[in-house]
Design a protein around this motif. Sequence first.
Motif, short mmCIF file in Angstrom:
data_model
loop_
_atom_site.label_atom_id
_atom_site.label_comp_id
_atom_site.label_asym_id
_atom_site.label_seq_id
_atom_site.Cartn_x
_atom_site.Cartn_y
_atom_site.Cartn_z
N MET A 79 1.25 6.67 -7.80
CA MET A 79 1.59 7.95 -7.21
C MET A 79 3.09 8.17 -7.35
N PRO A 80 3.53 9.42 -7.39
CA PRO A 80 4.98 9.64 -7.40
C PRO A 80 5.60 9.13 -6.11
N LYS A 81 6.82 8.65 -6.23
CA LYS A 81 7.51 8.08 -5.06
C LYS A 81 8.43 9.13 -4.46
N PHE A 82 8.68 8.98 -3.18
CA PHE A 82 9.64 9.85 -2.48
C PHE A 82 10.85 9.01 -2.16
N ILE A 83 11.98 9.37 -2.74
CA ILE A 83 13.19 8.58 -2.56
C ILE A 83 14.22 9.43 -1.82
N TYR A 84 14.67 8.91 -0.70
CA TYR A 84 15.57 9.67 0.18
C TYR A 84 16.65 8.73 0.67
N LEU B 183 0.81 -1.22 0.00
CA LEU B 183 0.00 0.00 0.00
C LEU B 183 0.84 1.26 0.00
N PHE B 184 1.97 1.20 0.72
CA PHE B 184 2.79 2.39 0.88
C PHE B 184 3.68 2.63 -0.34
N ARG B 185 3.75 1.63 -1.22
CA ARG B 185 4.71 1.72 -2.29
C ARG B 185 4.11 1.71 -3.68
N ALA B 186 2.91 1.12 -3.84
CA ALA B 186 2.51 0.79 -5.20
C ALA B 186 1.07 1.14 -5.51
N GLU B 187 0.83 1.54 -6.72
CA GLU B 187 -0.51 1.63 -7.26
C GLU B 187 -1.36 2.64 -6.50
N THR C 285 -5.12 5.80 -2.61
CA THR C 285 -5.64 6.98 -3.31
C THR C 285 -7.07 6.74 -3.79
#
Lengths: 209, 209, 209
Positions: free
Chosen positions: C199-204, C147-151, C155
């Motif tokens: 959704m766009p991903k946040f990569i840190y 859920l936190f990563r995909a599709e 949303t």
Amino acid sequence: MPSEQILHVLYIVAIIAEAMTAALAAGRRSMDWVGVAMLGSITALGGGSVRDVLLGRHPLTWIEHPSYLLITSGAALATVFLARYMYHLRRLFLFLDAVGLVVFTVIGCNIASGLGMPYVIVIASGMISGCVGGVLRDILCTEVPLLFRAELYATVSILAGALYIGCQHAGVPHALAMGIAMLAGLALRLLALRYGWSMPKFIYTENLH
Amino acid sequence: MPSEQILHVLYIVAIIAEAMTAALAAGRRSMDWVGVAMLGSITALGGGSVRDVLLGRHPLTWIEHPSYLLITSGAALATVFLARYMYHLRRLFLFLDAVGLVVFTVIGCNIASGLGMPYVIVIASGMISGCVGGVLRDILCTEVPLLFRAELYATVSILAGALYIGCQHAGVPHALAMGIAMLAGLALRLLALRYGWSMPKFIYTENLH
Amino acid sequence: MPSEQILHVLYIVAIIAEAMTAALAAGRRSMDWVGVAMLGSITALGGGSVRDVLLGRHPLTWIEHPSYLLITSGAALATVFLARYMYHLRRLFLFLDAVGLVVFTVIGCNIASGLGMPYVIVIASGMISGCVGGVLRDILCTEVPLLFRAELYATVSILAGALYIGCQHAGVPHALAMGIAMLAGLALRLLALRYGWSMPKFIYTENLH
């Protein structure tokens, strides 16, 4: 000594045993002393807490009896110093863990039964009480819960709960029904440990996506 | 400005700081924006939620004040754009995280105390409020909770809670007792960060089975 | 057939579909049959349970209707034998999973709405109902929640909830508002699956410490 008191003594023995075995799991993850005390307490008291939260039953056992929290924290911390001797006592701990499973199960069944719940929920309540503490321990150690993969742990809890209900349904006195369910569950668990019995596994390798 | 209002302002600052640092953890796992908002909110509001669920206290804080959910989601999402600047502000965030720890702890103690709970549960309530959000964050990132392994995080919470109770027991006025507990906890946490203090670890390598 | 009954039938279909897809996840982790039944039930009924526990709403759905527990356990166990055919039906299961998402969402919104909750909580309640089951499944499989990563999973749930509230606010009759929200959510989810929208991903990659 009435059956209620025996059950209470067994409960205290069981939460001590659960806290001590959880402390060893904490040690395998190199947790610090506070982590050891917390993992021990969550494992020993978590099953009953989840059960009561799901049933909407307050106050939780350890909130009503804060001494339980001190007992489980203390037992977990004592394990840090006793760990070197515990390997030699591992049969005793596996035995006490099995006692804990059936004691927690019967207490969980009693509580749901006292709330007038139907049989399915009585058995589920027993299983949640008996098994969820170990699931929380494994999640906090980031392991797939052992319960889902190995041995007759949950099965013992379900069968002990069903036997307990069956005995009561058949008119067996309450204390005797508890004793029969606990002894049968304990025997099954110890036999499963001795002979490596386990449920069949479901192995699936495809991806639906 | 009365102490209640100061505590409220500190609480808002604390949930923003917790949501923002959790958003960075989400970024390290490449979560998407919705995941970032959810992980931020769960981390910032999860400790208080678990505390209230265990105490059987409803409505939960964020259900009574839905704006808190918007604040934490917004702060987490803002972090996506502010992340590049946050490394330079990391001391500020570590400081605000420490403020959050002691603020959550004192609020948790207050709530259990207001329900007439015994001291052990007051301290446990403070520690759950202060620490469980970070445990949930780590579980959702599939890491062994940092709390169980590192630094004086839970220890600070326990000592701040005990000091708060001790002050009140000694007749120190409520607002002053809160201030003393928070400042002492904050100082201990910052010293622990500065000098790398930690609790002794328990390392165990045997398998009981 | 009134809308309430249609929603109920869709709910039963949805918990069966969720339990069956969770059973496949259990199979990928080589869980035993009891683990399969438990993971299926927790996935199918966990979202609604967490929602009700957070809202302080008792009894939980499956405690009031224990047959749901039997249905989800049975569906998960049946999957052990049906798994070889499910790959060919994967489009059907992805479709039913999407139906489950919007059905759970609308039911969750209804419940919070009926308790007089503000809009933010109505939408949160829908999202918790729709998404938390899958989060629990992933945690128990020690995976970072999908859920936190995909599709557009979460949303879709948020937008369907918002649309449902918007329709009711605009005076659309209740049954029609539910239908619009569910169909729009379903369409968005299926389009997201078809075209790989996310959704766009946040990569840190930095560490604050």
